[in-house]
Write a protein that holds these residues in place. Structure first.
Motif, short mmCIF file in Angstrom:
data_model
loop_
_atom_site.label_atom_id
_atom_site.label_comp_id
_atom_site.label_asym_id
_atom_site.label_seq_id
_atom_site.Cartn_x
_atom_site.Cartn_y
_atom_site.Cartn_z
N ARG A 137 7.52 4.67 2.32
CA ARG A 137 6.45 5.62 2.06
C ARG A 137 6.92 6.76 1.16
NH1 ARG A 137 3.50 7.22 6.26
NH2 ARG A 137 3.10 9.29 5.45
N SER A 138 8.16 6.67 0.64
CA SER A 138 8.71 7.71 -0.24
C SER A 138 8.19 7.59 -1.66
CB SER A 138 10.24 7.60 -0.27
OG SER A 138 10.64 6.30 -0.69
N GLY B 201 13.19 9.40 -2.54
CA GLY B 201 12.36 10.47 -2.01
C GLY B 201 12.54 10.54 -0.51
N PRO B 202 12.08 11.62 0.14
CA PRO B 202 12.29 11.80 1.58
C PRO B 202 11.39 10.87 2.40
CG PRO B 202 10.97 13.59 0.70
CD PRO B 202 11.39 12.77 -0.48
N VAL B 203 11.98 10.30 3.43
CA VAL B 203 11.23 9.45 4.35
C VAL B 203 11.84 9.60 5.73
CG1 VAL B 203 12.67 7.43 3.87
CG2 VAL B 203 10.36 7.11 4.75
N ILE C 286 0.86 -1.19 0.00
CA ILE C 286 0.00 0.00 0.00
C ILE C 286 0.89 1.23 0.00
CG2 ILE C 286 -1.79 1.26 1.24
CD1 ILE C 286 -2.65 -1.44 2.44
N LEU C 287 0.69 2.11 -0.96
CA LEU C 287 1.49 3.33 -1.06
C LEU C 287 1.24 4.22 0.16
CD1 LEU C 287 0.90 4.11 -4.84
CD2 LEU C 287 2.94 3.09 -3.81
N GLY C 288 2.25 5.03 0.48
CA GLY C 288 2.10 6.00 1.57
C GLY C 288 2.44 5.47 2.94
N ARG C 289 2.98 4.27 3.03
CA ARG C 289 3.40 3.74 4.32
C ARG C 289 4.64 2.87 4.13
NH1 ARG C 289 -1.81 0.04 5.73
NH2 ARG C 289 -2.87 1.93 5.01
N LEU D 215 15.02 12.97 8.32
CA LEU D 215 14.65 12.76 6.92
C LEU D 215 15.83 12.21 6.15
CD1 LEU D 215 12.47 15.84 5.86
CD2 LEU D 215 11.79 13.43 5.85
N VAL D 216 15.61 11.13 5.46
CA VAL D 216 16.63 10.54 4.57
C VAL D 216 15.97 10.25 3.23
CG1 VAL D 216 17.95 9.53 6.48
CG2 VAL D 216 16.13 8.21 5.40
N ASN D 217 16.77 10.09 2.22
CA ASN D 217 16.26 9.74 0.90
C ASN D 217 16.31 8.23 0.72
OD1 ASN D 217 15.56 12.29 -0.19
ND2 ASN D 217 17.71 12.75 -0.55
N LYS D 218 15.16 7.68 0.35
CA LYS D 218 15.06 6.24 0.13
C LYS D 218 14.29 5.98 -1.16
CE LYS D 218 16.85 4.41 3.96
NZ LYS D 218 17.96 3.43 3.95
N PRO D 219 14.63 4.91 -1.87
CA PRO D 219 13.79 4.52 -3.00
C PRO D 219 12.49 3.92 -2.50
CG PRO D 219 15.46 2.86 -2.62
CD PRO D 219 15.75 3.99 -1.65
N PHE D 220 11.56 3.72 -3.39
CA PHE D 220 10.30 3.09 -2.99
C PHE D 220 10.52 1.65 -2.56
CE2 PHE D 220 6.75 0.41 -4.69
CZ PHE D 220 5.86 0.65 -3.66
#
Length: 337
Positions: free
Chosen positions: A123-124, A79-81, A37-40, A104-109
């Motif tokens: 959730r990025s 993206g930021p997560v 599920i996107l967003g988590r 905040l760190v940058n992570k791929p999906f």
């Protein structure tokens, strides 16, 4: 005559390193399509059968692509997560104390843990579009150990559009409102639009009518982009109920929130999102759901004390100013007899 004594030394060659064993039958089991599920952020513990292969094994993602075979670079865009840098235990006293344990760190999906093969969906993935009802993505997994490698192909990935809160009254795929089966007063079955309910026990709605069913409908509403959570209550005629009537409620311990504001129309907290913050069981959460108990007491006939409790387990995954609204189908009786 001079004698020549010649000594012959055998030449030494280094034996080739022995390769580890990597079974052709080593594979992942149990899931045909991964549907995060996107967003988590979700850690998915995979089930890998090594079939006797030599450890350590290393796992890596390969050939991320759409179902039609075209490249899918969006799956690896960062993206930021928020990532925990300290231990959250549910005893933090301020919002700042919680935020100081995250950065905040940058992570791929999508990542795979190199040593275990477990998946992490972050959730990025704001750039990812829900695949349903399309076929989604394909990807491969490369497995290596000393001197060997193997690629398992055609894993399927079909992300689901964000579900901002739970319990959620819409189908996660079609986004149509769910239906539920009910019976009328004559026992005839019918189908009605699904609305979230909260169970309430020992509730009198008149002097002599005790109810134990789901008296309250629950609505989640986002009204801003801040960091607050507000509780509101309405009777059957949509008239606001003063939260003070719920006189057994431990408002200071209801949620892991701060700077509580309590009026005759609502109770509001400053909170950190998501709710709950982790899957840790605390006095505010259990089984990855926040838990609340809103109650009141009254004196019934013969001076008998009656305690009523409204219980709800929930999650909110999207940051914002959220309201949780309880609408009673039948107005509880708060007065003493």
């Amino acid at each position: 005559m001079t004698s020549l004594i010649m000594s012959f030394m055998p030449s030494c060659k280094k034996a080739p390193a022995e390769k580890d064993y990597l079974s052709n039958k080593a594979t992942f089991a149990g899931v045909a399509i991964y549907e995060p599920i996107l967003g988590r952020t979700l850690l998915y513990k995979t089930s890998f059968n090594a079939d006797g292969s030599s450890y350590p094994l290393n796992f890596s993602l390969q050939n991320m692509r759409h179902f039609d075979g075209s490249p899918a670079p969006e799956l690896m865009e960062s993206g930021p997560v928020l990532e925990w840098t300290g231990l959250y235990d549910g005893t933090e006293k301020t919002l700042k104390e919680i935020e100081n344990k995250r950065k905040l760190v940058n992570k791929p999906f999508f990542e795979i843990r190199p040593g275990s093969g477990d998946f992490i969906f972050y959730r990025s993935g704001a750039q990812i579009v829900s695949s349903y009802p399309n076929e989604g993505y394909l990807f491969d997994i490369k497995i290596t150990n000393k001197g060997n490698e193997r690629v398992i192909q055609n894993f399927r990935l079909r992300p689901i559009k964000d579900i901002p809160y739970e319990p959620y009254e819409y189908d996660p795929y079609t986004r149509l409102r769910k239906s539920e089966s009910r019976s009328d007063i004559n026992g005839n079955a019918y189908t009605a639009a699904f609305v979230n309910h909260a169970a309430m026990t020992n509730v009198y709605v008149s002097k002599d009518t005790l109810m134990h069913d789901s008296l309250s409908r629950v609505y989640f509403r986002k009204v801003g982009e801040g960091n607050t959570l507000t509780f509101k209550f309405f009777d059957k005629d949509s008239v606001v109920i003063d939260p003070a009537k719920f006189n057994l409620t431990k408002w200071n311990e209801l949620v892991h929130g701060f700077n509580m504001s309590k009026t005759n129309t609502h109770v509001r907290y400053d909170v950190a999102y998501p709710i709950p913050l982790t899957n840790l069981d605390t006095k505010y959460a259990i089984s990855n759901k926040a838990k609340i108990n809103i109650g009141y007491t009254r004196t019934g006939f013969n001076a008998f004390r009656i305690d009523a409790n409204l219980l709800l387990n929930f999650s909110i995954y999207e940051k914002g100013d959220w309201e949780i609204i309880f609408k009673f189908k039948r107005t509880p009786r708060f007065q003493n007899e």
